[in-house]
Design an enzyme around this catalytic site. Structure first.
Site, PDB file in Angstrom:
ATOM      1  N   GLU A 331      38.141  37.831  38.276  1.00 39.90           N
ATOM      2  CA  GLU A 331      39.033  36.708  38.601  1.00 39.90           C
ATOM      3  C   GLU A 331      38.692  36.084  39.948  1.00 39.90           C
ATOM      4  O   GLU A 331      39.001  34.930  40.189  1.00 39.90           O
ATOM      5  CB  GLU A 331      40.495  37.179  38.617  1.00 39.90           C
ATOM      6  N   HIS A 352      26.292  58.978  27.386  1.00 41.14           N
ATOM      7  CA  HIS A 352      26.033  59.256  25.972  1.00 41.14           C
ATOM      8  C   HIS A 352      26.393  58.068  25.095  1.00 41.14           C
ATOM      9  O   HIS A 352      26.479  58.193  23.881  1.00 41.14           O
ATOM     10  CB  HIS A 352      26.804  60.505  25.541  1.00 41.14           C
ATOM     11  N   LYS A 467      47.696  30.358  30.798  1.00 41.09           N
ATOM     12  CA  LYS A 467      49.139  30.626  30.824  1.00 41.09           C
ATOM     13  C   LYS A 467      49.909  29.367  30.398  1.00 41.09           C
ATOM     14  O   LYS A 467      50.821  29.427  29.585  1.00 41.09           O
ATOM     15  CB  LYS A 467      49.585  31.026  32.241  1.00 41.09           C
TER      16      LYS A 467
HETATM   17  O1  PA5 Z   1      45.383  38.203  40.359  1.00 40.91           O
HETATM   18  C1  PA5 Z   1      46.275  37.503  39.921  1.00 40.91           C
HETATM   19  O2  PA5 Z   1      46.911  36.701  40.623  1.00 40.91           O
HETATM   20  C2  PA5 Z   1      46.692  37.568  38.453  1.00 40.91           C
HETATM   21  O3  PA5 Z   1      45.908  38.441  37.717  1.00 40.91           O
HETATM   22  C3  PA5 Z   1      48.138  38.000  38.347  1.00 40.91           C
HETATM   23  O4  PA5 Z   1      48.297  39.236  38.985  1.00 40.91           O
HETATM   24  C4  PA5 Z   1      48.622  38.111  36.903  1.00 40.91           C
HETATM   25  O5  PA5 Z   1      48.359  36.926  36.194  1.00 40.91           O
HETATM   26  C5  PA5 Z   1      50.123  38.403  36.867  1.00 40.91           C
HETATM   27  O6  PA5 Z   1      50.808  37.412  37.562  1.00 40.91           O
HETATM   28  P1  PA5 Z   1      52.284  37.599  38.073  1.00 40.91           P
HETATM   29  O7  PA5 Z   1      52.311  38.700  39.073  1.00 40.91           O
HETATM   30  O8  PA5 Z   1      52.655  36.292  38.683  1.00 40.91           O
HETATM   31  O9  PA5 Z   1      53.104  37.951  36.869  1.00 40.91           O
END
Ligand code: PA5
Length: 477
Positions: A331, A352, A467
């Site tokens: 990400e 393995h 989202k």
């Molecule tokens: O790194 C990030 O910001 C995302 O992966 C969020 O953690 C994830 O989408 C969850 O979001 P939230 O904490 O707003 O529910």
């Protein structure tokens, strides 16, 4: 333990041999390995990246807002979280008090969150509690609840399975009770919101009007967080995720610390490891800065076509560290048509399965071993047997860890002979201090790497788009 001894980074098996040499003992083929000259040439860019981080870390709210207006997140708050928590003994005590209360009042503790709001706590649970924590009797769990993770999907059958473990009417005693820590920084994530509705409904059914006493919310301060609004309206206890800390960088906020404290993990040691590592990774010269060195060698390997980044963990307890790093790397750097692809492998298990391809498949992998120098628990020794046909007699009296060390060395040698770069992260042991340091080092290295790659390591525009579109498909916006 100090940051110096908790973690050692060894890049020797990623170094290239001299161009005119065929001696594989001297390193891997120059097109696949990193030369000293290349490491030296990247040093100025590293110094600039570190200086930039140090400057941006001190930005005022106004400067940060200007960045945001341009659509650039600058979530460097994670650098200061360990230090700030350690310095604020009152807030730390409040968090521990709440955690102990949650631990005392129920047999089951549910962490409901996804992505950065789940993966860090999961690492801590797997790495720092007993491997069979949930199966142990309560006393052997040091009076801590069994821990389950949910809301990391909208999987009907998985959630039904968890609901089967929960009571349907008011529990007669603690051994049937459950508590929920719902975690969402934005407070608007579909998976978390939907699963939380169902879990909260069960809590209401079981506990009646007092059900909110069994729930804690961890969410952002912004009024845009629907979860914060719910918490305020229903008087649910809550903790805050600071604005300047992105989801995948949030393990050393209440997001990771509250669940860790419920699990009985020494969170001060965790924070101390991370705080010491922050100092080391921001204040030392590049050569003795593990985050800078880690970022440099991986970036150079990426430029040589090693686009697959394998984190090979040599302890089952570290599998979730691999998945946490998958998210952190993917990400943070997977943007603008760039970025390495993370893969987790657990050794020796995956030697393995994936091992063959990592050693002799396409030349597109950089492999990072995470290895514990010492096991945490009692060392098991190979016993003598009456039947000698398994051929292991020479190993009688040797401990199991000795075999693991041999497997690591054998694998690294074999990979070197096949010109595959490997990097070793040697951890002194699986302690909260060492793990805190390692996770912070990987977060800082990711930010530095983003700067080398020319990619903003914060924000996740792709995830946000998915989202939004999912909600649109559901007629929600
Ligand atoms: O790194 C990030 O910001 C995302 O992966 C969020 O953690 C994830 O989408 C969850 O979001 P939230 O904490 O707003 O529910």
């Amino acid at each position: 333990m100090t940051a110096k001894t908790a973690l050692r980074l060894d890049i020797r098996n990623a170094l290239a041999r001299p161009k005119d040499s065929k001696d594989k003992q001297l390193g891997i083929a120059p097109q696949h390995g990193v030369s000293q000259a290349q490491l030296e040439s990247i040093a100025p860019a590293l110094e600039t990246a570190i200086e930039e981080i140090k400057t941006q870390r001190r930005f005022s709210a106004k400067q940060l807002a200007e960045f945001r207006i341009r659509g650039e997140d600058l979530d460097l708050g994670f650098l200061d979280q360990p230090r700030l928590w350690l310095a604020d003994s009152k807030t730390l005590a409040q968090l521990k008090h709440k955690a102990n209360q949650l631990a005392r009042m129920a047999e089951i503790f549910i962490v409901a969150g996804i992505g950065g709001s789940s993966l860090g706590a999961r690492v801590l649970f797997q790495a720092l509690t007993h491997p069979y924590h949930n199966e142990l009797p309560r006393r052997q769990r040091k009076n801590r609840p069994r821990v389950y993770f949910e809301a990391d999907s909208v999987d009907n059958d998985a959630l039904t399975g968890l609901l089967d473990l929960l009571p349907k009417r008011k529990p007669a005693n603690l051994s049937e009770a459950f508590t929920i820590n719902v975690i969402s920084k934005s407070g608007r994530t579909l998976e978390t919101a939907a699963v939380f509705r169902i879990l909260a409904q069960r809590a209401r059914q079981v506990y009646g009007p007092d059900y909110t006493n069994y729930i804690v919310a961890t969410t952002g301060s912004s009024s845009a967080s629907a979860l914060r609004k719910i918490a305020e309206a229903e008087e649910i206890a809550s903790f805050e995720v600071p604005d300047m800390v992105g989801g995948r960088y949030s393990v050393f906020t209440a997001v990771g610390l509250l669940p860790a404290a419920v699990m009985g993990i020494d969170i001060e040691q965790l924070l101390a490891g991370a705080a010491d590592m922050t100092r080391k990774c921001l204040s030392r010269t590049v050569n003795s800065n593990p985050a800078a060195r880690y970022a440099a060698v991986h970036h150079l390997l990426y430029r040589k076509g090693k686009t697959i980044r394998v984190m090979s963990v040599w302890a089952k307890a570290l599998e979730h560290l691999g998945y946490w790093y998958d998210q952190l790397l993917a990400e943070s750097l997977g943007k603008d048509g760039r970025g390495p692809t993370p893969v987790t492998s657990v050794n020796t298990r995956d030697l393995h399965s994936r091992g063959q391809q990592h050693q002799q498949g396409t030349y597109d992998k950089a492999i990072t071993n995470v290895f514990l120098r010492k096991p945490l628990r009692e060392e098991l020794v190979l016993p003598a047997t009456k039947d000698h046909s398994d051929g292991l007699d020479k190993l009688v009296g040797k401990n199991l860890h000795h075999l693991l060390v041999a497997a690591l060395n054998g694998t690294n040698q074999a990979y070197r002979f096949d010109d595959r770069p490997t990097i070793d992260i040697m951890l002194a042991g699986l302690t909260p201090y060492a793990l805190g340091g390692l996770m912070q080092m990987l977060m800082i290295a990711t930010v530095i790497e983003g700067k080398l790659l020319g990619v903003n390591p914060f924000g996740q525009p792709g995830v946000e788009a998915y989202k939004k579109l999912t909600k649109k498909n559901l007629g929600l916006s």
